[in-house]
Design a protein around this motif. Sequence first.
Motif, mmCIF file in Angstrom:
data_model
loop_
_atom_site.group_PDB
_atom_site.id
_atom_site.type_symbol
_atom_site.label_atom_id
_atom_site.label_comp_id
_atom_site.label_asym_id
_atom_site.label_seq_id
_atom_site.Cartn_x
_atom_site.Cartn_y
_atom_site.Cartn_z
ATOM 1 N N GLU A 64 0.823 -1.210 0.000
ATOM 2 C CA GLU A 64 0.000 0.000 0.000
ATOM 3 C C GLU A 64 0.855 1.258 0.000
ATOM 4 O O GLU A 64 0.412 2.307 -0.491
ATOM 5 N N LEU A 65 2.056 1.187 0.551
ATOM 6 C CA LEU A 65 2.927 2.360 0.575
ATOM 7 C C LEU A 65 3.364 2.758 -0.819
ATOM 8 O O LEU A 65 3.474 3.964 -1.121
ATOM 9 N N ARG A 66 3.607 1.787 -1.691
ATOM 10 C CA ARG A 66 3.999 2.110 -3.071
ATOM 11 C C ARG A 66 2.909 2.900 -3.779
ATOM 12 O O ARG A 66 3.198 3.774 -4.607
ATOM 13 N N TYR A 189 7.364 12.447 10.897
ATOM 14 C CA TYR A 189 6.979 11.046 10.686
ATOM 15 C C TYR A 189 8.228 10.209 10.459
ATOM 16 O O TYR A 189 9.354 10.739 10.370
ATOM 17 N N ASN A 190 8.049 8.903 10.373
ATOM 18 C CA ASN A 190 9.140 7.965 10.096
ATOM 19 C C ASN A 190 9.041 7.505 8.650
ATOM 20 O O ASN A 190 8.042 6.880 8.257
ATOM 21 N N VAL A 196 14.899 -3.197 7.921
ATOM 22 C CA VAL A 196 15.570 -3.008 9.211
ATOM 23 C C VAL A 196 15.934 -1.549 9.474
ATOM 24 O O VAL A 196 16.623 -1.259 10.453
ATOM 25 N N SER A 197 15.494 -0.621 8.644
ATOM 26 C CA SER A 197 15.889 0.778 8.856
ATOM 27 C C SER A 197 14.766 1.718 8.428
ATOM 28 O O SER A 197 13.993 1.424 7.505
ATOM 29 N N TYR A 198 14.692 2.818 9.134
ATOM 30 C CA TYR A 198 13.774 3.911 8.811
ATOM 31 C C TYR A 198 14.431 5.207 9.273
ATOM 32 O O TYR A 198 15.428 5.183 10.006
ATOM 33 N N GLN A 199 13.886 6.322 8.858
ATOM 34 C CA GLN A 199 14.482 7.620 9.188
ATOM 35 C C GLN A 199 13.380 8.607 9.547
ATOM 36 O O GLN A 199 12.377 8.716 8.838
ATOM 37 N N LYS A 245 0.958 6.336 5.980
ATOM 38 C CA LYS A 245 1.357 5.080 5.341
ATOM 39 C C LYS A 245 2.840 4.800 5.579
ATOM 40 O O LYS A 245 3.236 3.647 5.829
ATOM 41 N N GLU A 246 3.669 5.834 5.480
ATOM 42 C CA GLU A 246 5.099 5.662 5.745
ATOM 43 C C GLU A 246 5.331 5.211 7.191
ATOM 44 O O GLU A 246 6.113 4.284 7.445
#
Length: 300
Positions: A64-66, A189-190, A196-199, A245-246
């Motif tokens: 769904e994020l795409r 937001y993230n 394994v990673s987000y910002q 969504k992100e």
Amino acid sequence: MMMISKPTTMVVCLKGAAAGQQQNRSMATLKQISMRLKSVTNIQKITQSMKMVSAAKYARAERELRQARPYGEGVKAFFEKSGATEAAETGDNNKLIVAITSDRGLCGAVHTNVAKTIRNELGAESVDSPQSKVFCVGDKSRALLQRLYGQNIAVVANEVGRKPPTFLDASKVANELIQLDFNIGKIVYNRFKTVVSYQTEEVPLLSAKTLLAAPKLQLYDSIDQGVMESYQEFTVAALLYYTMKESACSEQSSRMTAMDNASKNAAEMIGKLTLTFNRTRQAVITRELIEIISGAAALE
């Protein structure tokens, strides 16, 4: 003779009492280790189940994020090309900060990073300047900001994170957000990067007045105030949908990783407790055998 026999009898009784107490302590220790081993095993089953559930939810959230990313990328491109962000920097200081989190935990530092970014910004504001308002999407951000900056929290949106966010949810939040008096703002937001990673990132949030003051806005078309107000409402809903969504995808991936690490730690703890249980049980058996052999030798 009697004087000699009494101490001997007392010593024998004390030895027997001491042996009984030691055996009781060993049995209590074995029971405690067994109860803890059973507890950790049940926790491992729970974390493994949560990992499997999070993996399924993460796969859906990534799909769904795409589809949701064009909403946010298009609005951010319009802000940059029209110069609306530059116009916002020269405006007044009536700010609004939107924290995108959820109501659920056990997902690492996803919510903590958002709250930490907002705390740092609120702490850097001077006392004389107008205080920024905070719009909390999700109860976790409210809980993290309530103690120090409770007076800055304007609105809290609950029941977030139980189901995947939809554009209808973002529209409801945007409807409440537009009613607040602000000229410039941001959404914290993230942003999802990998499993394994987000910002933790920020995206600008502008009012219709700020958008009309953009220097390059007339390059698109002659836009009156009514059209710009309608477009501003849509940009708010689109950015909220994109950031929700992100954050949802980042939360599910982080929860999946956290539950995987918890399952590994539980397996390691189960191994140590099993080894301790076996050693303690062997020590109890060895001590009982020694006592039996000693008693039999004394009878001979």
